[in-house]
Design a protein around this motif. Structure first.
Motif, PDB file in Angstrom:
ATOM      1  N   ASP B 189      27.565  47.340  34.852  1.00 51.66           N
ATOM      2  CA  ASP B 189      28.535  46.644  34.040  1.00 51.66           C
ATOM      3  C   ASP B 189      28.504  47.257  32.649  1.00 51.66           C
ATOM      4  OD1 ASP B 189      28.690  43.222  32.745  1.00 51.66           O
ATOM      5  OD2 ASP B 189      30.009  44.936  32.500  1.00 51.66           O
ATOM      6  N   ASP B 261      37.940  36.051  35.841  1.00 48.73           N
ATOM      7  CA  ASP B 261      36.573  36.445  35.483  1.00 48.73           C
ATOM      8  C   ASP B 261      35.592  35.423  36.032  1.00 48.73           C
ATOM      9  OD1 ASP B 261      34.865  37.132  32.315  1.00 48.73           O
ATOM     10  OD2 ASP B 261      34.299  37.411  34.406  1.00 48.73           O
ATOM     11  N   ILE B 282      36.664  39.442  39.065  1.00 44.72           N
ATOM     12  CA  ILE B 282      35.400  40.111  38.715  1.00 44.72           C
ATOM     13  C   ILE B 282      34.248  39.164  39.037  1.00 44.72           C
ATOM     14  CG2 ILE B 282      34.098  41.254  36.882  1.00 44.72           C
ATOM     15  CD1 ILE B 282      36.721  41.293  35.266  1.00 44.72           C
ATOM     16  N   LEU B 289      28.809  44.904  39.074  1.00 48.06           N
ATOM     17  CA  LEU B 289      30.012  44.101  39.162  1.00 48.06           C
ATOM     18  C   LEU B 289      30.714  44.418  40.480  1.00 48.06           C
ATOM     19  CD1 LEU B 289      31.609  44.562  35.614  1.00 48.06           C
ATOM     20  CD2 LEU B 289      30.197  42.661  36.415  1.00 48.06           C
ATOM     21  N   ILE B 291      34.664  44.125  41.920  1.00 44.60           N
ATOM     22  CA  ILE B 291      36.019  43.807  41.497  1.00 44.60           C
ATOM     23  C   ILE B 291      36.923  43.816  42.715  1.00 44.60           C
ATOM     24  CG2 ILE B 291      37.925  44.457  39.989  1.00 44.60           C
ATOM     25  CD1 ILE B 291      35.798  45.929  38.274  1.00 44.60           C
TER      26      ILE B 291
END
Lengths: 327, 324
Positions: B189, B261, B282, B289, B291
């Motif tokens: 990240d 998020d 996310i 992370l 996505i």
């Protein structure tokens, strides 16, 4: 068969045979009750291992205690329990040993010193050792035998209590019924090294014995019980045996972990009842006819006890919290 | 006295067994120990041995019947044509449990998601289910995650199969067009540190504006409006053509893209399906992370979706890429 000790007599031998057949017959009936959906819960058959329970319990008195296992009907019968109360217990009836609350895996018969079966693998090891500590503190000379299977040797509790029992010289005998399978796995695949060496590591005298030979089991147990009464305990026995059924009653297609040939070999060539029966006839202790009559009587007893238990009442709903403790 | 053949109870939680097939026919001679019939429980299929010698008679359960345990399904009699006796045993059809209506040949689950789908949707984590249910679900192309998403408590057993089958039509009709789900992994990240730096050194304290700026620029078609959603609250930002993050401003216009998020929540991944506009979700696992881009084929075609997700994931991993 192992040499008989001189002081036992024909009556003792016949009682041993009778008790073994009673266990086998009890299990045949319990198996049918379960498969026909008349019995709740789950149950595990002792068939094939009878010489252990009988050989050991015949060396004990009612003052001596045992702790049993999930595969515990044999221990219960061998320690002196009656068919009627046992079948009532299995079916959840009021007249059962635990008023129907214990069932197959929690049956206890304190009147004969059976402190109870235990659904937890190895779960009774602490109870047996505690019973032996009680005997020592009270100065009484009774001995406690702790039954457990080979799979239970993987439980950490066993090593904690063997350590204590050895340090305090407790009158307890650890009886490992090694039937070769821990549930669905060959024991040699889950247990490294020797099982008796586990006890020897604590300085506990350990013996391995043929668990299909009731006289060998009985002779060894009598010697160890006498010594344990004199404060020479604890002791450890590994009894080599075989379970005829699956791990539990529903474990019927077992070829994926155990061959039918292997089962056949044990049943035909190493069956404790067939072997002892042949010995009784050869020694002239009983005739074939007498044995057949004994068998038939036991079959009849069991059938009557099953009918009695099926017709017996369930406990009243008001008993639901009787003998239940929360503290 | 004839021996009664019953549906055996083989486990603690078993109420019925399905008679898969008779391995002996009515009238056939039986020897104790012969395999008599095959039964399927919630856990396994097992072959049942005869418990008596004789002839198989009075067969009352048919193949495929779901029979309560303990119920008499046949007899083993002394003769092949043993007459009925007076005892009114269970001669009614043994089908006491009605066969649930099974939709014929459920379409495989793969057809329920778009051909453009890059990864079939799945719920987070491992689904707890019996081996048998897993096998049948796999054979029928059913996704056990649907049960989890529908809120059914795990673990799943055969009794949940009907529920799973019934879930299918609902899930098989996604709104206007089939949905796409693309997943990108971001091993590191880079965004969190970048946001701190931007706040301290550049005075850009609104991290959501930065997030919107990176997402908007990833779309690659000039000025745009991007919404950032966190804990259900939504704020939209105008991202200028020049992509300068300091020029991203709050906006009341309708967004064309949403960034959801879920960092800092326990959610590991999502499979929600297409919504009113494309959504970039996310989630965080340790320092990595994940996505997810979900959108409908009508909103964006495959290559555009891939380009968007790749560009955004690259920026999240290494925000300096935004400059290039």
């Amino acid at each position: 068969m192992a040499d008989a000790e001189p002081k036992t007599n024909a009556e003792d031998y016949l009682r041993m045979y009778r008790q073994m057949v009673r266990i086998r017959t009890f299990e045949d009936n319990a198996n049918q009750l379960y498969l026909s959906a008349k019995m709740p819960g789950l149950t595990h058959m002792y068939s094939g291992e009878e010489a252990i329970a009988v050989g050991i319990c015949e060396a004990l008195t009612d003052e001596d205690r045992i702790t049993s296992t999930h595969r515990g009907h044999g221990h219960c019968v061998a320690k002196g329990a009656e068919f009627k109360e046992m079948f009532c217990e299995l079916l959840g009836k009021e007249e059962g040993y635990c008023r129907g609350k214990g069932g197959s895996m929690h049956i206890a018969d304190q009147s004969h010193g059976n402190l109870g079966a235990n659904a937890i693998v190895g779960g009774s090891m602490g109870i047996a050792t505690g019973s032996a500590l009680r005997a020592k503190l009270q100065g009484s000379d009774d001995v406690t035998v702790c039954f457990f299977g080979d799979g239970a040797t993987a439980q950490g509790l066993m090593y904690e209590v063997m350590n204590m029992a050895a340090l305090w010289k407790l009158p307890v005998i650890y009886a490992c019924e090694n039937n070769g399978y821990s549930e669905y796995t060959r024991t040699e695949e889950i247990a490294a090294g020797s099982i008796t060496a586990r006890a020897e590591a604590f300085g506990i005298e350990a013996h391995q014995v043929d668990g299909q030979d009731v006289l060998a089991v009985n002779a060894l147990t009598r010697r160890l019980v006498e010594r344990a009464r004199r404060g020479e305990g604890p002791f450890f026995m590994e009894l080599m045996t075989y379970r005829y059924h699956g791990h539990h009653v529903g474990d019927i297609n077992r070829e994926y972990y155990r061959s039918k040939d292997e089962e056949k070999d044990w049943k035909e060539n190493r069956d404790p009842i067939i072997r002892f029966r042949a010995w009784l006839v050869t020694e002239g202790i009983a005739s074939e006819d007498e044995i057949e009559a004994m068998n038939a009587e036991i079959v009849k007893d069991a059938a009557e006890a099953v009918s009695y238990a099926e017709a017996a009442p369930y406990p009243d709903a008001s008993e639901v919290d009787m003998h239940v403790y929360a503290d | 006295m004839p021996h009664e053949v019953t549906m055996p109870q083989l486990g603690m939680t078993q109420d019925t067994g399905r008679l898969v097939q008779w391995l002996k026919q009515a009238g056939e001679k039986i020897t104790r120990g012969d395999l008599l019939f095959e039964v399927e429980t919630d856990k396994a299929t097992m072959e049942i041995e005869a418990q008596a010698d004789g002839f198989l008679t009075h067969v009352t359960a048919g193949e495929g019947d779901e029979v309560p345990v303990g119920k008499v399904i046949a007899r083993i009699s002394e003769t092949a044509d043993a007459p009925d006796d007076d005892t009114p045993r269970s001669h009614e059809p043994a089908r006491a449990v009605p066969e649930p209506a099974i939709p014929p040949a459920s379409p495989p689950a793969t057809e329920t998601t778009s051909k453009a789908s890059i990864e079939p949707p799945s719920a987070p984590g491992r689904i707890l289910a019996s081996p048998k249910l897993r096998r049948i679900a796999r054979e029928e192309g059913l996704d056990l995650a649907r049960l989890a998403r529908a809120g059914h408590p795990q673990p799943y057993h055969m009794r949940d199969l009907e529920t799973l089958r019934s879930l299918l039509p609902e899930a098989a009709s996604p709104a206007p067009s089939a949905s796409m789900r693309l997943r990108a992994a971001c091993p590191q990240d880079g965004f969190a540190e970048f946001a701190r730096w931007a706040a301290d050194a550049q005075g850009l304290a609104d991290a959501d504006a930065l997030l919107a700026g990176l997402a908007g620029a990833s779309l690659g078609h000039g000025e745009t409006v991007v919404a950032v959603e966190r804990f259900g609250a939504m704020r939209a930002y105008r991202v200028p053509r020049a992509r300068r993050l300091s020029a991203v401003t709050a906006s009341d216009d309708a967004p064309v893209l949403r960034v959801r998020d879920l960092r800092g929540t326990a959610i590991e991944t999502v499979a929600i399906g297409a919504e009113a506009l494309p959504v970039l979700t996310i989630t965080q696992r340790g320092s990595a992370l994940e996505i997810i881009l979900e959108c409908s084929a009508g909103q964006m075609d495959g290559p555009a979706a891939i380009a968007l997700l790749d560009a955004f994931a690259s920026r999240m991993r290494e925000p300096l890429r935004h400059l290039f």
